[in-house]
Design an enzyme around this catalytic site. Structure first.
Site, PDB file in Angstrom:
ATOM      1  N   ASP A  11      -2.299   1.251   5.195  1.00  0.00           N
ATOM      2  CA  ASP A  11      -2.467   0.682   3.848  1.00  0.00           C
ATOM      3  C   ASP A  11      -3.668   1.334   3.166  1.00  0.00           C
ATOM      4  OD1 ASP A  11      -1.760  -0.855   1.693  1.00  0.00           O
ATOM      5  OD2 ASP A  11      -2.411  -2.773   2.532  1.00  0.00           O
ATOM      6  N   GLU A  12      -3.717   1.266   1.850  1.00  0.00           N
ATOM      7  CA  GLU A  12      -4.840   1.778   1.053  1.00  0.00           C
ATOM      8  C   GLU A  12      -5.137   3.247   1.356  1.00  0.00           C
ATOM      9  OE1 GLU A  12      -5.753  -0.088  -1.284  1.00  0.00           O
ATOM     10  OE2 GLU A  12      -5.456  -2.167  -0.632  1.00  0.00           O
ATOM     11  N   ALA A  13      -4.089   4.059   1.358  1.00  0.00           N
ATOM     12  CA  ALA A  13      -4.210   5.481   1.704  1.00  0.00           C
ATOM     13  C   ALA A  13      -5.226   6.208   0.816  1.00  0.00           C
ATOM     14  CB  ALA A  13      -2.856   6.160   1.580  1.00  0.00           C
TER      15      ALA A  13
END
Ligand code: ADP
Ligand code: ZN
Length: 200
Positions: free
Chosen positions: A100-102
């Protein structure tokens, strides 16, 4: 059948002898349901008794350190990592890897996802595709170029109710990364989005 189900690949079922890995990217503005969609896909992989490893960057200090948590408080256990290289080591035994939140990982995440996919793993990575100015938010554009499957999620514009593709920053801070939720950002459509004045 919703659009995400249609896009969600199930290659192993269609091609029993297929052993290759692949990358799925879920992108869009804040509040568009990227984390919810990531959790949905990872839960399904867990139900299928796949070995699943889930990561988020330590920069994302909102909510819980040991969980992915959506803005609607859906959650799934995850490991917080300081950098992308750590994912490579920790995901060694996984068949399915969620990230997540690359956008907080920097360019390194592209190589890490490629390496893991080359090992035959399924990589599902979620992140913002645009920054607060509406500019492409590296490394998500590079991940999109590399990915086999792409899902763009849209939020609801808080001004007019239209589908929203932009993240409006409510403060006048000009750092690219300013972590926050409802108090700092809101979803806006193309027409209602107001780009910050001091564009560098
Ligand atoms: P993202 O990961 O894209 O930031 P989340 O999956 O964390 O999104 O949260 C999505 C949830 O946020 C929605 O299901 C809804 O409950 C909530 N939400 C809050 N504001 C909005 C908005 N403007 N548009 C759509 N959903 C919103
Ligand atoms: Zn609007």
């Amino acid at each position: 059948m919703n659009m995400n189900e249609r896009n969600s690949p199930d290659i192993s079922r269609s091609y029993p002898r297929h052993r290759g890995g692949w990358i799925e990217v879920i992108c869009g503005p804040m509040f568009s349901g990227k984390t919810e969609e990531l959790i949905r896909r990872l839960r399904r992989a867990q139900i299928a008794r796949m070995q699943v490893a889930i990561f988020k960057p330590s920069l994302d200090t909102r909510y819980d350190k040991d969980k992915l948590v959506s803005h609607s408080t859906l959650s799934l256990e995850s490991t917080t990592v300081a950098d992308a290289a750590q994912i490579l080591t920790l995901a060694n035994d996984a068949q399915v890897v969620g990230v997540d939140e690359a956008q907080f990982f920097g360019p390194e995440i592209v190589k890490v996802c490629r390496n893991l996919a080359d090992q035959g793993k399924q990589i599902i990575v979620a992140g913002l595709d645009q920054d607060y100015r509406g500019e492409p938010f590296e490394p998500v554009p590079q991940l999109l170029a590399e990915a086999e499957y792409i899902t763009k999620t849209l939020a609801i514009c808080v001004r007019c109710g239209a589908p929203a593709s932009r993240t409006q920053r409510l403060s006048d801070e000009s750092n690219r990364v300013v972590v926050g939720a409802q108090e700092r950002y809101e979803a806006r459509c193309r027409a209602c989005f107001e780009p910050p004045k001091a564009v560098k």
